[in-house]
Design a protein around this motif. Structure first.
Motif, PDB file in Angstrom:
ATOM      1  N   LEU B  99       0.832  -1.200   0.000  1.00 17.83           N
ATOM      2  CA  LEU B  99       0.000   0.000   0.000  1.00 17.83           C
ATOM      3  C   LEU B  99       0.868   1.252   0.000  1.00 17.83           C
ATOM      4  O   LEU B  99       0.644   2.185  -0.776  1.00 17.83           O
ATOM      5  N   ALA B 100       1.896   1.248   0.871  1.00 18.15           N
ATOM      6  CA  ALA B 100       2.748   2.421   0.976  1.00 18.15           C
ATOM      7  C   ALA B 100       3.501   2.646  -0.332  1.00 18.15           C
ATOM      8  O   ALA B 100       3.617   3.786  -0.807  1.00 18.15           O
ATOM      9  N   VAL B 101       3.985   1.575  -0.925  1.00 18.80           N
ATOM     10  CA  VAL B 101       4.734   1.706  -2.180  1.00 18.80           C
ATOM     11  C   VAL B 101       3.827   2.289  -3.259  1.00 18.80           C
ATOM     12  O   VAL B 101       4.200   3.214  -3.987  1.00 18.80           O
ATOM     13  N   ARG B 102       2.612   1.747  -3.329  1.00 19.97           N
ATOM     14  CA  ARG B 102       1.698   2.216  -4.357  1.00 19.97           C
ATOM     15  C   ARG B 102       1.288   3.662  -4.129  1.00 19.97           C
ATOM     16  O   ARG B 102       1.203   4.454  -5.076  1.00 19.97           O
ATOM     17  N   ALA B 103       1.039   4.022  -2.853  1.00 24.29           N
ATOM     18  CA  ALA B 103       0.656   5.403  -2.550  1.00 24.29           C
ATOM     19  C   ALA B 103       1.802   6.352  -2.900  1.00 24.29           C
ATOM     20  O   ALA B 103       1.592   7.418  -3.486  1.00 24.29           O
ATOM     21  N   ALA B 104       3.037   5.938  -2.569  1.00 20.18           N
ATOM     22  CA  ALA B 104       4.192   6.796  -2.861  1.00 20.18           C
ATOM     23  C   ALA B 104       4.364   6.959  -4.367  1.00 20.18           C
ATOM     24  O   ALA B 104       4.660   8.054  -4.857  1.00 20.18           O
ATOM     25  N   ARG B 105       4.124   5.869  -5.102  1.00 16.60           N
ATOM     26  CA  ARG B 105       4.252   5.955  -6.556  1.00 16.60           C
ATOM     27  C   ARG B 105       3.210   6.910  -7.112  1.00 16.60           C
ATOM     28  O   ARG B 105       3.496   7.727  -7.996  1.00 16.60           O
ATOM     29  N   GLY B 106       1.971   6.823  -6.552  1.00 18.56           N
ATOM     30  CA  GLY B 106       0.908   7.730  -6.988  1.00 18.56           C
ATOM     31  C   GLY B 106       1.272   9.181  -6.741  1.00 18.56           C
ATOM     32  O   GLY B 106       1.100  10.038  -7.610  1.00 18.56           O
ATOM     33  N   LEU B 107       1.815   9.448  -5.552  1.00 17.71           N
ATOM     34  CA  LEU B 107       2.211  10.825  -5.215  1.00 17.71           C
ATOM     35  C   LEU B 107       3.286  11.330  -6.163  1.00 17.71           C
ATOM     36  O   LEU B 107       3.256  12.481  -6.609  1.00 17.71           O
ATOM     37  N   LEU B 108       4.232  10.444  -6.475  1.00 17.77           N
ATOM     38  CA  LEU B 108       5.326  10.821  -7.376  1.00 17.77           C
ATOM     39  C   LEU B 108       4.770  11.176  -8.752  1.00 17.77           C
ATOM     40  O   LEU B 108       5.140  12.202  -9.342  1.00 17.77           O
ATOM     41  N   ILE B 109       3.861  10.329  -9.237  1.00 14.49           N
ATOM     42  CA  ILE B 109       3.258  10.607 -10.546  1.00 14.49           C
ATOM     43  C   ILE B 109       2.531  11.950 -10.500  1.00 14.49           C
ATOM     44  O   ILE B 109       2.639  12.772 -11.415  1.00 14.49           O
ATOM     45  N   TRP B 110       1.833  12.200  -9.391  1.00 10.82           N
ATOM     46  CA  TRP B 110       1.097  13.464  -9.257  1.00 10.82           C
ATOM     47  C   TRP B 110       2.053  14.650  -9.313  1.00 10.82           C
ATOM     48  O   TRP B 110       1.805  15.636 -10.014  1.00 10.82           O
ATOM     49  N   LEU B 111       3.184  14.540  -8.572  1.00  6.99           N
ATOM     50  CA  LEU B 111       4.161  15.624  -8.568  1.00  6.99           C
ATOM     51  C   LEU B 111       4.684  15.872  -9.979  1.00  6.99           C
ATOM     52  O   LEU B 111       4.813  17.019 -10.422  1.00  6.99           O
ATOM     53  N   VAL B 112       4.997  14.777 -10.680  1.00  4.29           N
ATOM     54  CA  VAL B 112       5.511  14.914 -12.045  1.00  4.29           C
ATOM     55  C   VAL B 112       4.477  15.608 -12.920  1.00  4.29           C
ATOM     56  O   VAL B 112       4.795  16.520 -13.700  1.00  4.29           O
ATOM     57  N   VAL B 113       3.217  15.212 -12.769  1.00  4.24           N
ATOM     58  CA  VAL B 113       2.153  15.811 -13.579  1.00  4.24           C
ATOM     59  C   VAL B 113       2.028  17.302 -13.277  1.00  4.24           C
ATOM     60  O   VAL B 113       1.965  18.139 -14.190  1.00  4.24           O
ATOM     61  N   ALA B 115       4.276  19.308 -11.988  1.00  2.96           N
ATOM     62  CA  ALA B 115       5.458  20.015 -12.489  1.00  2.96           C
ATOM     63  C   ALA B 115       5.361  20.174 -14.001  1.00  2.96           C
ATOM     64  O   ALA B 115       5.677  21.246 -14.550  1.00  2.96           O
ATOM     65  N   GLY B 116       4.902  19.135 -14.677  1.00  6.73           N
ATOM     66  CA  GLY B 116       4.776  19.197 -16.126  1.00  6.73           C
ATOM     67  C   GLY B 116       3.777  20.268 -16.551  1.00  6.73           C
ATOM     68  O   GLY B 116       4.043  21.062 -17.466  1.00  6.73           O
ATOM     69  N   VAL B 117       2.645  20.313 -15.862  1.00  8.13           N
ATOM     70  CA  VAL B 117       1.626  21.301 -16.222  1.00  8.13           C
ATOM     71  C   VAL B 117       2.132  22.713 -15.968  1.00  8.13           C
ATOM     72  O   VAL B 117       1.968  23.627 -16.802  1.00  8.13           O
ATOM     73  N   LEU B 118       2.786  22.924 -14.808  1.00 10.59           N
ATOM     74  CA  LEU B 118       3.319  24.253 -14.503  1.00 10.59           C
ATOM     75  C   LEU B 118       4.368  24.650 -15.536  1.00 10.59           C
ATOM     76  O   LEU B 118       4.387  25.796 -16.010  1.00 10.59           O
ATOM     77  N   GLY B 119       5.227  23.702 -15.905  1.00  7.61           N
ATOM     78  CA  GLY B 119       6.237  23.976 -16.917  1.00  7.61           C
ATOM     79  C   GLY B 119       5.603  24.338 -18.242  1.00  7.61           C
ATOM     80  O   GLY B 119       6.031  25.285 -18.923  1.00  7.61           O
ATOM     81  N   LEU B 120       4.540  23.605 -18.593  1.00 11.37           N
ATOM     82  CA  LEU B 120       3.843  23.863 -19.852  1.00 11.37           C
ATOM     83  C   LEU B 120       3.264  25.282 -19.858  1.00 11.37           C
ATOM     84  O   LEU B 120       3.406  26.040 -20.838  1.00 11.37           O
ATOM     85  N   ILE B 121       2.648  25.650 -18.706  1.00 10.51           N
ATOM     86  CA  ILE B 121       2.067  26.991 -18.609  1.00 10.51           C
ATOM     87  C   ILE B 121       3.151  28.052 -18.775  1.00 10.51           C
ATOM     88  O   ILE B 121       2.991  29.037 -19.506  1.00 10.51           O
ATOM     89  N   ALA B 122       4.290  27.812 -18.091  1.00  5.82           N
ATOM     90  CA  ALA B 122       5.380  28.781 -18.169  1.00  5.82           C
ATOM     91  C   ALA B 122       5.872  28.917 -19.610  1.00  5.82           C
ATOM     92  O   ALA B 122       6.075  30.031 -20.112  1.00  5.82           O
TER      93      ALA B 122
END
Lengths: 116, 197
Positions: B99-113, B115-122
């Motif tokens: 559960l912890a591994v999966r939750a951490a992976r989800g959070l990481l994907i969210w952060l990447v997303v 960051a990607g969206v903010l970068g795109l906006i910039a």
């Protein structure tokens, strides 16, 4: 229910089965088996646990006895009917696979029926 | 006075310590069983001289320790096996490491997303494109992703840990993160009956 029980007849297992099959109805406690089969506790108990898991051996607690003189009740192991059948089969196969026990191990071929 | 009672006490204590390693359901029984063997060893008249019986008790304890290690190892393997099967068949059971591994992976994907969206906006802003274009792009992506998650929840027979409507609520309220968490934790997959792997 005919379940194929995977028993690999190792030397220690063979000794334990021989002791237990000598008097199938007699209950054996751990140290008794250790002495009779000349096995250390680190070999015997894991083996008994495995046999119990496979349903070949069952364990029961000794009923409290007045003449036990404060001795804690022991846990007795006994072959089940299935265990008795498997043990007889295994020992018979082991005996037929290697009849001349003392006749040099160098000529011994891999025993074909040593595993069930 | 013979040293035997002390030896028995010490060995009994050793066995209690060793038994702590065992799985909880067999611990007390094994401890009683092995403690009950000690008097038999101490009364074994075939071991002479008598101090050898004391040694025998301690070698017995060494074997007990080995046995406890083997038993706990096989119990761990068995429980790992059942928990893995339960996870893959979608049983609603919390399995902390996974559960912890999966939750951490989800959070990481969210952060990447994010960051990607903010970068795109910039990037879009530096090119002097209309201000509301990035906002609309992000909204479209979010709506599409949410729609995908809701469709997935609606389509799957079962979801993990929470009721379906709770997952729907999570996806709707916490838009990208909720959906990502659903996919990494709540989603069971197309072959819920396949165990293992």
């Amino acid at each position: 229910m005919c379940r194929l029980i995977a028993v690999k007849l190792t030397g220690p297992l063979e000794r334990v089965l021989r002791v237990m099959i000598a008097d199938p109805s007699a209950p054996h406690y751990g140290y008794d088996l250790m002495k009779a089969a000349k096995l250390p506790s680190g070999t015997l108990y894991p083996m008994l646990a495995r046999l119990q898991q496979d349903g070949l051996v069952n364990a029961e607690w000794e009923a409290p006895r007045p003449d036990a003189a404060g001795r804690p009740p022991r846990k007795y192991y006994r072959l089940t009917a299935e265990g008795l059948r498997v043990a007889r089969l295994e020992l018979a196969q082991a005996a037929s696979a290697a009849p001349p026990r003392r006749a040099g191990r160098s000529a011994a071929q891999p025993a074909p029926g040593s595993t069930l | 006075m013979s040293p035997a009672p002390h030896a028995q006490q010490i060995a009994g204590w050793l066995i209690r310590v060793i038994c702590r390693r065992l799985p909880a359901d067999v611990r007390a029984e094994r401890c009683r069983e092995w403690t009950a063997e000690l008097p038999a060893i101490l009364d074994d008249q075939s071991i002479r001289p008598s101090f050898l019986r004391t040694l025998r008790i301690f070698s017995f304890c060494v074997g007990i320790s080995w046995t406890a290690m083997r038993l706990s190892r096989s119990a761990r393997a068995a429980s790992r096996h059942t928990r893995s099967a339960q996870w893959h068949t979608g049983a609603m059971r919390i399995r902390p490491p996974e559960l912890a591994v999966r939750a951490a992976r989800g959070l990481l994907i969210w952060l990447v997303v994010v960051a990607g969206v903010l970068g795109l906006i910039a990037v879009l802003r530096t090119h002097g494109l209309p201000r509301n274009l990035p906002v609309m792009l992000v909204l479209a992506l979010a709506v599409g992703f949410d729609g995908f998650c809701l469709a997935d929840i609606a389509r799957s027979a079962r979801v993990r840990y929470l009721r379906k409507w709770v997952w729907v609520l999570i996806c709707l309220v916490q838009c990208p993160l909720g959906g990502i968490m659903y996919l990494s934790i709540g989603h069971i997959g197309r072959h819920p009956s396949r165990p293992g792997s």
